[in-house]
Write an enzyme that holds these catalytic residues in place. Sequence first.
Site, PDB file in Angstrom:
ATOM      1  N   LYS A 176       0.824  -1.219   0.000  1.00  0.00           N
ATOM      2  CA  LYS A 176       0.000   0.000   0.000  1.00  0.00           C
ATOM      3  C   LYS A 176       0.859   1.272   0.000  1.00  0.00           C
ATOM      4  O   LYS A 176       0.594   2.213  -0.743  1.00  0.00           O
ATOM      5  CB  LYS A 176      -0.931  -0.026   1.214  1.00  0.00           C
ATOM      6  CG  LYS A 176      -1.672   1.260   1.501  1.00  0.00           C
ATOM      7  CD  LYS A 176      -2.631   1.672   0.398  1.00  0.00           C
ATOM      8  CE  LYS A 176      -3.191   3.056   0.684  1.00  0.00           C
ATOM      9  NZ  LYS A 176      -4.002   3.577  -0.409  1.00  0.00           N
ATOM     10  N   LYS A 245       1.981  11.304   5.243  1.00  0.00           N
ATOM     11  CA  LYS A 245       2.285  10.194   6.168  1.00  0.00           C
ATOM     12  C   LYS A 245       2.674   8.937   5.393  1.00  0.00           C
ATOM     13  O   LYS A 245       3.661   8.270   5.712  1.00  0.00           O
ATOM     14  CB  LYS A 245       1.043   9.915   7.026  1.00  0.00           C
ATOM     15  CG  LYS A 245       1.098   8.623   7.816  1.00  0.00           C
ATOM     16  CD  LYS A 245      -0.287   8.005   8.076  1.00  0.00           C
ATOM     17  CE  LYS A 245      -0.967   7.491   6.848  1.00  0.00           C
ATOM     18  NZ  LYS A 245      -2.039   6.513   7.033  1.00  0.00           N
TER      19      LYS A 245
END
Length: 300
Positions: A176, A245
């Site tokens: 991911k 992030k």
Amino acid sequence: MTDKFTIGFVGIGMMGAPMASCLVNAGWPVRAYDLDREAAVRVTGAVVVRSPAEVAAGADLVITMLPDGKAVRAAVMGPDQSNLGGLAEAMAPGAVLADMSTSYPLETTSLAEVLEGTGITLIDAPVSGGVWRAELGKLTIMAGGDDAVIDRIEPALSAMGTVFRCGKLGAGHAMKVLNNYLSASGLAAACEAVLIGRRFGLDPDVMADVFNVSTGRNNATDVKLKQHINNEAYAAGFTMGLMAKDLRMAATLAADLEVPADGLSACRDLYNRAEAALGPRADHTEVMRIIEGLTGEAEG
Ligand code: NAD
């Protein structure tokens, strides 16, 4: 597990709300919990509960859809990491914890070590596709962990999207963050190309149309340039803070694995700068405004 087992869903945010709704609509009994009490009521048909103990009670599967791995660890082990007041204390032995958040892969493996001996099995199953594909139940789900356990929960995961088995625990999370590196760099490249084209005199919407039937096509040219950037709508539904992030995690993963990745470092720095300048709640497509500022276009 019976055919349709009870699912505890933790984190009813931009993504969690439509994902939990898909489970409800597919007939799964869902208990919904969010720190923000207003958020959890957004899932029509779910039992809204007010504590980690209640969301875990009687659940064969608990799903976390939280900002990051640190929030997941706090939810699982309790705010002071003591295992008091967290999900782990309340989950039954044999239950499965599926972290569908975008978490750091090595934090995932470390959480599994902490859970050893509890009888709880951790699976990572982060998603791609954004809010609109979450609403349709058409997410890409990147699963990591024990195959037999994924077999047991796949009927529920399938209500939210298509499951791809990526390998050992943490593999879904690694996949991911690397996907989001490609997504972020493709967006930055599309924005730069539009700025250069605009300065030359090209129409940005014509540019998007041509990219989308040419080799330059990517997700940003396809669903972001005309829809969110050229018209300055900037409302794709994924925040700058979350993208920054994810890029920090991808860069940390590269460093931990001793892979030099200059493109990734530059991309992380760009989105870090955008987060600092525009705030974490800005839409990630607003990275265009930062790139415009760098070129002086914003003032012009
Ligand atoms: P969000 O900020 O909208 O939702 C997160 C929710 O978690 C909030 O409602 C918050 O109150 C809740 N929360 C935080 N800590 C909690 C705790 N300890 N217990 C209970 N609830 C808690 O974020 P989002 O956009 O839904 O993203 C969730 C995750 O999915 C992130 O990891 C993100 O990177 C990932 N993701 C987002 C998108 C997107 O398009 N938004 C796409 C793919 C993946």
